[in-house]
Write an enzyme that holds these catalytic residues in place. Structure first.
Site, PDB file in Angstrom:
ATOM      1  N   TYR A 141       0.856  -1.191   0.000  1.00  0.00           N
ATOM      2  CA  TYR A 141       0.000   0.000   0.000  1.00  0.00           C
ATOM      3  C   TYR A 141       0.886   1.233   0.000  1.00  0.00           C
ATOM      4  O   TYR A 141       1.792   1.366   0.832  1.00  0.00           O
ATOM      5  CB  TYR A 141      -0.897  -0.012   1.238  1.00  0.00           C
ATOM      6  CG  TYR A 141      -1.754   1.217   1.395  1.00  0.00           C
ATOM      7  CD1 TYR A 141      -2.832   1.455   0.549  1.00  0.00           C
ATOM      8  CD2 TYR A 141      -1.498   2.148   2.400  1.00  0.00           C
ATOM      9  CE1 TYR A 141      -3.627   2.574   0.697  1.00  0.00           C
ATOM     10  CE2 TYR A 141      -2.294   3.272   2.565  1.00  0.00           C
ATOM     11  CZ  TYR A 141      -3.353   3.489   1.715  1.00  0.00           C
ATOM     12  OH  TYR A 141      -4.139   4.600   1.861  1.00  0.00           O
ATOM     13  N   ASP A 236       9.471   2.700  -0.666  1.00  0.00           N
ATOM     14  CA  ASP A 236       8.462   3.305   0.191  1.00  0.00           C
ATOM     15  C   ASP A 236       8.780   2.887   1.625  1.00  0.00           C
ATOM     16  O   ASP A 236       8.407   1.813   2.072  1.00  0.00           O
ATOM     17  CB  ASP A 236       7.065   2.836  -0.227  1.00  0.00           C
ATOM     18  CG  ASP A 236       5.965   3.433   0.646  1.00  0.00           C
ATOM     19  OD1 ASP A 236       6.292   4.053   1.680  1.00  0.00           O
ATOM     20  OD2 ASP A 236       4.779   3.262   0.308  1.00  0.00           O
ATOM     21  N   LYS A 264       5.458   9.070   9.189  1.00  0.00           N
ATOM     22  CA  LYS A 264       5.310   8.447  10.497  1.00  0.00           C
ATOM     23  C   LYS A 264       6.402   8.841  11.491  1.00  0.00           C
ATOM     24  O   LYS A 264       6.301   9.864  12.152  1.00  0.00           O
ATOM     25  CB  LYS A 264       5.172   6.933  10.353  1.00  0.00           C
ATOM     26  CG  LYS A 264       3.941   6.531   9.528  1.00  0.00           C
ATOM     27  CD  LYS A 264       3.703   5.048   9.532  1.00  0.00           C
ATOM     28  CE  LYS A 264       2.561   4.666   8.594  1.00  0.00           C
ATOM     29  NZ  LYS A 264       1.251   5.169   8.981  1.00  0.00           N
TER      30      LYS A 264
END
Length: 427
Positions: A141, A236, A264
Site C-alpha cells: 500500500y 516506500d 510516520k
C-alpha cells in the site's frame, strides 16, 4: 461516555463513524475504542479502560506515547506559531538530518503525509524519465492517490483495475501490478515494456499486508533491473523508515534506491511526510524543474519539532538494540503460547515491527497472507482486547513495539495471550 455511544453519534456526522476505514473494526467486528489519552506503552479509552498498545499510531510512537521530551519540543514550537506558510530553519535542520541518516538521499522535500510523499515521488519519477508506466506489487500500500488504488489484473502483465470507486480506469492504465517477491515477473515486465517504465515502487519490507520480508535477492534484483533499463527504484519507507532500523531497510540491506518516501516516525506522531533521493533527480522538482509539487503545511514547524526530537532520541546509543530485542522477545513468547494450546500460528519481526499470522509458516506473498485463518485472528483480537492488549484491528496489518515496552509489559502480554489462544483453540 461509552465507546458504543460515541460510535453511534460519530456515524451521524462522519462516514462510517471514523476518519480512516480500518478504525471502524469492520474486518474484526465489534465497537472501536475511542481513545482519550496515551502515555508510554499504554492507551486509555473514553471509558477509562487501559490497554497495552501495539498499534503505536501505526508506527510513529516509536519512543512511546507522550514522550516528555517530544511533548516539550511541540509545546515550545507551538508557542511561536502553528504554521507560517513560509520557510523555517527547523525544516532545513530536519532535511539535513534525514540526508545524513539515509545516504541514498542527497536532497529531500518535506510534505504532510505518506500518501503525498508517494504520489509526489511517482510524479517526479515520470517527469525525470519522461516515461509513463509504473510497477507496484500486490499487497503493498502506497497511499490513496488514484494511480495507486489498483488491484492486480488477471494475467501476469495485465494492467491493473481500480480497487476503489471513483477512480477511472484511465488513471490506473499505466500501473502494472505484480506479485511481491516474484523477480521473474518483474524481469518479464521489463522485457515487454521496459522502455516505458518510469519506476518500480516497493515496500522493501511490507507492512500493509502484514509484515512480509523480501526473499533473498529480490531487492537486489529490482535494483539491477531498474539500473539496466533506466527506471527509478523507489523504496516506500513510510512505515519502515527509522522503524526497521536506524537507516531503514536500505541500511539493513545496503541497497540504494533512487528515491525514498518517508512519514510516520519522522514526525514523531505529528502529520509529516517526505520524499528524497539523488540530487540530479530532485532537481526536476519545482522551483528548480518542471515537476510541480506544493503544500501550504509542508515543513510545518510543530511537526518538524516533534520529528527532530524523535530522531534525536532514537539515535541515542543502544536504542535499536533494545527495541529489536524487545520485539523479538514478544514474537518468541507469542509463538510459545500458541504452541502450548496447539494453535496454528507463526510470527516474525524486524526492528520495532512484528507480524502475527494464523498459518503454519510466515508468508512471503500477498496470496500466502490471504491463506491465514482470519476467524482465528478475530477471536484472538477480541480476546486480547478484553484482556487489555490493543492490536491492529486487521489480520493484514503489522504491529509495532515502542521503547517503553518493557519486561513487565511483555509478561502481561503473554498472560493475556495465554488466555486468548485458549479461546482460539476452543473455537
Amino acid at each position: 461516555m461509552k465507546n458504543q455511544d460515541i460510535f453511534q453519534r460519530a456515524q451521524e456526522s462522519i462516514p462510517g463513524g471514523v476518519n480512516s476505514p480500518v478504525r471502524a473494526f469492520k474486518s474484526v467486528g465489534g465497537t472501536p475504542r475511542f481513545i482519550a489519552k496515551a502515555n508510554g506503552a499504554y492507551i486509555w479509552d473514553v471509558e477509562g479502560t487501559q490497554y497495552i498498545d501495539y498499534l503505536g499510531s501505526w508506527g510513529p510512537a516509536i519512543v512511546g506515547h507522550s514522550h516528555p521530551e517530544v511533548v516539550k519540543a511541540v509545546q515550545d514550537a507551538a508557542v511561536n506559531g502553528l504554521s507560517f506558510g513560509a520557510p523555517t530553519e527547523g525544516e532545513v535542520i530536519l532535511a539535513e538530518k534525514i540526508c545524513a541518516l539515509l545516504p541514498s538521499i542527497e536532497q529531500v522535500r518535506l510534505v504532510s503525509s505518506g500518501t503525498e510523499a508517494t504520489m509526489s515521488a511517482i510524479r517526479l519519477a515520470r517527469g525525470a524519465t519522461n516515461r509513463r508506466k509504473i510497477i507496484k506489487f500486490e499487497g503493498c500500500y502506497h497511499g490513496h492517490s488514484d494511480s495507486l488504488l489498483v488491484k492486480a489484473g488477471s494475467g501476469l502483465l495485465t494492467f491493473g483495475n481500480p480497487s476503489s470507486s471513483g477512480v477511472p480506469q484511465e488513471f490506473v492504465s499505466h500501473t502494472i501490478v505484480l506479485e511481491y517477491n516474484n523477480l521473474d515477473a518483474v524481469q518479464q515486465a521489463f522485457n515487454e515494456v521496459g522502455n516505458d517504465i518510469a519506476c518500480v515502487i516497493v515496500e522493501p519490507i511490507a507492512g500493509n499486508m502484514n509484515l512480509i520480508k523480501p526473499k533473498a535477492g529480490f531487492l537486489e534484483g529490482l535494483r539491477e533491473l531498474c539500473t539496466q533499463h533506466g527506471a527509478l527504484l523507489i523504496f516506500d519507507e513510510v512505515m519502515t523508515g527509522f522503524r526497521a532500523g536506524p537507516k531503514g531497510v536500505q541500511g539493513l540491506t545496503g541497497i540504494k534506491p533512487d528515491l525514498t518516501t518517508l512519514a510516520k516516525v519522522i514526525g514523531g506522531g505529528m502529520p509529516v511526510g517526505a520524499f528524497g533521493g539523488r540530487k540530479d533527480i530532485m532537481q526536476h522538482i519545482a522551483p528548480m524543474g518542471a515537476v510541480y509539487q506544493a503544500g501550504t503545511l509542508s515543513g510545518n514547524p510543530v511537526s518538524v519539532a516533534a520529528g527532530l526530537k524523535t530522531l534525536e532520541i532514537l539515535n541515542r546509543p543502544g536504542f535499536y538494540e533494545q527495541l529489536s530485542a524487545t520485539t523479538a522477545t514478544l514474537v518468541k513468547g507469542l509463538k510459545e503460547k500458541a504452541a502450548k494450546h496447539g494453535v496454528t500460528f507463526s510470527a516474525d519481526s524486524v526492528g520495532g515491527m512484528f507480524g502475527i499470522y494464523f498459518r503454519s509458516e510466515v508468508p512471503t506473498t500477498f496470496a500466502e497472507v490471504q491463506e491465514s485463518d482470519t476467524k482465528a485472528f478475530n477471536v484472538f483480537f477480541h480476546a486480547m482486547l478484553d484482556e487489555g492488549v490493543h492490536l491492529a484491528p486487521s489480520a493484514f496489518e503489522a504491529g509495532f513495539v515502542s521503547a517503553c515496552h518493557n519486561e513487565e509489559i511483555l509478561t502481561k502480554t503473554f498472560d493475556a495471550a495465554d488466555k486468548a489462544f485458549a479461546k482460539v483453540a476452543a473455537m
